[in-house]
Scaffold this motif. Structure first.
Motif, PDB file in Angstrom:
ATOM      1  N   UNK A  78       2.987 -16.930 -82.813  1.00  0.00           N
ATOM      2  CA  UNK A  78       1.751 -16.205 -82.487  1.00  0.00           C
ATOM      3  C   UNK A  78       1.628 -14.899 -83.251  1.00  0.00           C
ATOM      4  N   UNK A  79       2.749 -14.218 -83.479  1.00  0.00           N
ATOM      5  CA  UNK A  79       2.675 -12.906 -84.138  1.00  0.00           C
ATOM      6  C   UNK A  79       2.843 -13.019 -85.652  1.00  0.00           C
ATOM      7  N   UNK A  91       4.934  -8.092 -76.267  1.00  0.00           N
ATOM      8  CA  UNK A  91       3.649  -8.372 -75.602  1.00  0.00           C
ATOM      9  C   UNK A  91       3.247  -9.845 -75.702  1.00  0.00           C
ATOM     10  N   UNK A  92       3.513 -10.481 -76.851  1.00  0.00           N
ATOM     11  CA  UNK A  92       3.167 -11.892 -77.003  1.00  0.00           C
ATOM     12  C   UNK A  92       3.976 -12.746 -76.037  1.00  0.00           C
ATOM     13  N   UNK A 134      -2.797 -21.067 -76.102  1.00  0.00           N
ATOM     14  CA  UNK A 134      -2.631 -19.643 -75.817  1.00  0.00           C
ATOM     15  C   UNK A 134      -2.030 -18.926 -77.017  1.00  0.00           C
ATOM     16  N   UNK A 135      -1.090 -19.577 -77.684  1.00  0.00           N
ATOM     17  CA  UNK A 135      -0.487 -19.034 -78.898  1.00  0.00           C
ATOM     18  C   UNK A 135      -1.551 -18.739 -79.947  1.00  0.00           C
ATOM     19  N   UNK A 136      -2.462 -19.671 -80.153  1.00  0.00           N
ATOM     20  CA  UNK A 136      -3.530 -19.469 -81.141  1.00  0.00           C
ATOM     21  C   UNK A 136      -4.453 -18.319 -80.742  1.00  0.00           C
ATOM     22  N   UNK A 137      -4.783 -18.253 -79.452  1.00  0.00           N
ATOM     23  CA  UNK A 137      -5.659 -17.180 -78.981  1.00  0.00           C
ATOM     24  C   UNK A 137      -4.992 -15.822 -79.157  1.00  0.00           C
TER      25      UNK A 137
END
Length: 240
Positions: A78-79, A91-92, A134-137
């Motif tokens: 995600x990051x 935070x991720x 959720x990872x993509x968002x």
């Protein structure tokens, strides 16, 4: 439902070759596509064997272990757009954990009313869909938030713009479902012989939960980043 042989699966190389051709013709890097496709194949084959073993011998601790690997990988991926800056991984991880855990609880206990929440056959596919979306968002939110702040935007405006950007795929998906495409889970159920009306109920459940976990994950990620930004706990940006 037809069983796909390994030999027949080799035809799936055609789209990979086509896209590599585009990269090559436009002086891009086809190696990225080849590496990603090879990694995808090996990962899916590996997880297939793991799931066969896990489904045959359900275990609370093994299920928790698989979920831990999933959230760790999702947070790291995600990051990726902002991994050259500090302060995004924690935070991720928190945003993914809280949002996915809440929506898995709603799905398993309120909607499906399962007796054993850690049943691998149920929780792992659901967690995979929730983590992926959720990872993509979160990734979209983090990248846009950082870019907006770097351009000198006010933090609240940057947060709102980032949230809007993160929700575009989810809103588009809700608007297009049934008109433009049949989602993957629904298609798979129909191909396996399940009544379309039953498949529809499952798909509604999945899409609303994905909307919730993606939106909550992005919002929580932005709230955590905003708190760190306001208190200058992490040097995320260089303001012009």
């Amino acid at each position: 439902m037809p069983v796909i042989s390994w030999l027949s699966l080799a035809w799936c190389l055609i789209p990979v070759i086509l896209i590599c051709g585009v990269y090559f013709y436009w002086n891009g890097k086809p190696a990225d596509i080849l590496l990603a496709s090879a990694r995808m194949t090996l990962q899916l084959i590996g997880v297939g064997y793991v799931l066969v073993a896990l489904f045959g011998n359900p275990s609370l601790w093994l299920t928790i272990g698989v979920l831990a690997v999933m959230i760790s990988a999702a947070a790291w991926i995600a990051i990726r757009p902002v991994n050259h800056h500090k302060g995004f991984l924690k935070p991720a991880f928190i945003a993914l954990g809280v949002s996915v855990a809440l929506h898995l609880l709603i799905t398993l206990k309120l909607v499906l009313a399962v007796d054993v929440w850690y049943e691998p056959r149920v929780i792992i596919p659901l967690a995979g869909m929730y983590f992926a979306n959720t990872m993509n968002a979160i990734s979209l939110a983090a990248e846009r938030y950082h870019a907006e702040l770097h351009e000198g935007k006010d933090e609240k405006i940057a947060r709102l713009n980032a949230f809007h950007a993160a929700m575009i795929p989810q809103i588009n998906g809700l608007l297009a479902v049934g008109l433009v495409a049949l989602p993957g889970m629904m298609t798979g159920q129909i191909l396996s012989g399940v009544s379309p009306l039953i498949a529809v109920r499952y798909q509604i459940m999945i899409m609303t939960m994905i909307l919730g976990t993606s939106g909550m994950g992005a919002a929580l990620m932005l709230w955590l980043l905003g708190r760190n930004y306001r208190y200058r706990k992490i040097p995320m940006i260089t303001v012009k």
